[in-house]
Design an enzyme around this catalytic site. Sequence first.
Site, PDB file in Angstrom:
ATOM      1  N   ASN A  76      70.586 -26.168  75.978  1.00 41.50           N
ATOM      2  CA  ASN A  76      69.554 -25.165  75.731  1.00 41.50           C
ATOM      3  C   ASN A  76      68.276 -25.824  75.237  1.00 41.50           C
ATOM      4  O   ASN A  76      67.771 -26.716  75.916  1.00 41.50           O
ATOM      5  CB  ASN A  76      70.039 -23.994  74.864  1.00 41.50           C
ATOM      6  N   ASP A  77      67.696 -25.439  74.136  1.00 44.18           N
ATOM      7  CA  ASP A  77      66.320 -25.759  73.758  1.00 44.18           C
ATOM      8  C   ASP A  77      65.935 -27.230  73.935  1.00 44.18           C
ATOM      9  O   ASP A  77      66.677 -28.133  73.530  1.00 44.18           O
ATOM     10  CB  ASP A  77      66.076 -25.429  72.291  1.00 44.18           C
TER      11      ASP A  77
ATOM     12  N   GLN B  59      69.367 -29.404  72.933  1.00 42.75           N
ATOM     13  CA  GLN B  59      70.575 -28.814  72.392  1.00 42.75           C
ATOM     14  C   GLN B  59      71.694 -28.945  73.423  1.00 42.75           C
ATOM     15  O   GLN B  59      71.510 -28.578  74.593  1.00 42.75           O
ATOM     16  CB  GLN B  59      70.339 -27.342  72.054  1.00 42.75           C
TER      17      GLN B  59
ATOM     18  N   ARG C 276      65.011 -20.813  60.964  1.00 48.38           N
ATOM     19  CA  ARG C 276      65.358 -22.050  61.669  1.00 48.38           C
ATOM     20  C   ARG C 276      64.200 -22.485  62.578  1.00 48.38           C
ATOM     21  O   ARG C 276      63.301 -21.718  62.864  1.00 48.38           O
ATOM     22  CB  ARG C 276      66.618 -21.859  62.521  1.00 48.38           C
ATOM     23  N   ASP C 277      64.289 -23.705  63.066  1.00 48.95           N
ATOM     24  CA  ASP C 277      63.367 -24.311  64.024  1.00 48.95           C
ATOM     25  C   ASP C 277      62.060 -24.697  63.336  1.00 48.95           C
ATOM     26  O   ASP C 277      61.594 -24.009  62.429  1.00 48.95           O
ATOM     27  CB  ASP C 277      63.096 -23.409  65.224  1.00 48.95           C
TER      28      ASP C 277
ATOM     29  N   GLU D 196      61.479 -17.639  66.875  1.00 57.05           N
ATOM     30  CA  GLU D 196      62.164 -18.921  67.053  1.00 57.05           C
ATOM     31  C   GLU D 196      61.191 -19.959  67.617  1.00 57.05           C
ATOM     32  O   GLU D 196      60.173 -19.635  68.219  1.00 57.05           O
ATOM     33  CB  GLU D 196      63.323 -18.773  68.046  1.00 57.05           C
TER      34      GLU D 196
END
Length: 512
Positions: free
Chosen positions: A39-40, A56, A158-159, A221
Site C-alpha cells: 500500500n502507501d 507498506q 498517524r502518518d 491521512e
Amino acid sequence: MTELTHPLATVPRDELVARAEADPHRPRFHFVSPAGWLNDPNGVSQWNGTYHLFYQYNPEGAFHHRILWGHATSTDLVNWTDRPVALEPSGGPDADGCWSGVLVNDGGTPTLVYSGRLGERELPCVAVGSPDLLTWTKAPENPVIPAPPAGVDITAYRDHCVWREGTVWRQLVGSGIRGRGGTAFLYESADLRRWEYIGPLFIGDAAGDQAATDWQGTMWECVDLFRAGGGTLGAGAVGDRTPGTDVFVFSAWDDGHTRHPLYWTGRYAGDSYTPRELHRLDYGGRYFYAPQSFADGSGRRVMFGWLQEGRTEAAMVEAGWSGVMSLPRVATLDPDGELSFAPVPEVESLRRDHVRIGPRTVGAGEVLAGVSGNQLDLELDLEMEPGSVFRLGILATGAEETVIEVGYDVGSGGVPQSYVLLDREHSSLDRTVDAEEKSGPVHLPGGKLRLRVLADRSALEIFANGKPLTARAYPTLGGEAVRLSAAGTVRLQQLDAWRMEGVFGGPRPLFP
C-alpha cells in the site's frame, strides 16, 4: 497484539510469487511488490543520486496485516531493484506494524520518521540508516512523541510530514478532531527526538455530503505540505504577502475506510496554514491514494500514489498480490493556481513500436489499425467543437471495453462545461469487480485537448490537460483493441501510440 500468522496466510512463499507472476492483471511497468500486499508509498526521495521508494508491505499474502517497509532503488525512476526490507515490527512501540512515514536528511544521516503501531495506538518513531540506506537502527527514544495531544478527542493519529525550517525540525502528524474534522498536528524539535507540540495546523470540516467527491473526511491521512514551484517552507514572516502557493495534500479517511486524496492551496506561515481553495487531487478517488511527494535533484516535485485494487479480497488472495504504485508524476502549478500533473519523462524510455495517426476528423467509430495491446502509452492532440464528445476505447474486444470520454460544451454565460470520464461498465465480464464511473471537470481552452493514457494491464493512468484520473480495470477476455469515436465535430490533430516494454518480469526476491 497482532498475531504473527494471519488466517489467510495459507499459501507457501514460493507459490505466492508464482501466482503473482502468472496473474494476467499484474502490471509490468508500474512498480509492484514481489508478491503479497503493497500500500502507501513511504520515504520517497533521492539520496546521493539514487531514487528510493519505500512502501507498506506484507510479504505473507495479499492482505493488510503485519506491515513492514519494503524498499526498492532506481537511478531513473523506471527500472527498480528490490532491496531487503528496511523496517519490520519488533518489541516495543512498533510491535504490530511499521506504518507510513518519511525519509529526511539529518546532517548527512538518513533518518526515517514513521508510525509505530502497538495495539490500537500509532505513535511517531525514528530509525537511523547506514550511508547506503540498506540497514536501519531504531532509536532507543521511540516513540519520540509519547501520546497524541492531551485533552483532544481524536479520530486517529498517524502518518508524517517532516521538514527543516531554519534551525529546527517541524513535523505534521495526520489526525482528526471528533465532531469537527480532519487536521494535522504541528510539532517542533531540535533533534528529531524531543518534540514540542505547537497545535493544529488548521482544522477541516467533516460536515456535508459524505458521498461527495470532495468530502473532507473525519481524519486526514498521509499529510504532505510543500511550496509549489520550489522554495522553502516557512520562508518569510507571518503576514508575508509575497507570491507563493503552499500545497497541503491529505487523504480523506473515515471510520476505517479510505475515501479520496484532496489538496488545499494556501499559505503556510508561522504556526498555521491559511487555506484558499480545496481541490480534488485525482479524479479516480481511492485509486490514487496516500500520495507522497519529494523534490528531486533537479527541483521537480515528484509524487507517487497507491493504486488500490478493485476486486474482492478473495480474488486478491488467490492472485497472490495486491496493490500497485503509480508511475512517478511531476506536479506543477497551472495558470489557474491548481496542480497539473504529467508522468516523469523518464517513463518514455520504455516506448517501443511507434505508430502515428492524423490529422483527421474522428467519425462515429473505428478500430485503429496497428495500435493494440494491454501495455500502451497513448498521446492525443484534439480540437473539439462546442457540444462534441470524444471517446477512446481501450482493452477492447467484442464484449469488453474500457472507455475514456471527454465532453466539451459552453454553458450558460459562456462558461465552459467540460469533463473527463472513465466508463468501466463494460470493462469486465467479471461482475464482482468495481465498475463505478469516475469523472471530473477539465478546462479545454478553445476546445483544445491534450490526452495521455497509460494502460498497464489492470492499471490505468489518464491525464486530460494535466488533470489525472487513475483507476483499475480487469478484462477477462484479453482485449487489446483501441477504438475512437465522436459525436459532434472532433478533429484529431495527432495520435502517437507506443507499446510499453515491461520492467517487472520473472521471479523477484520476497523479503524477508
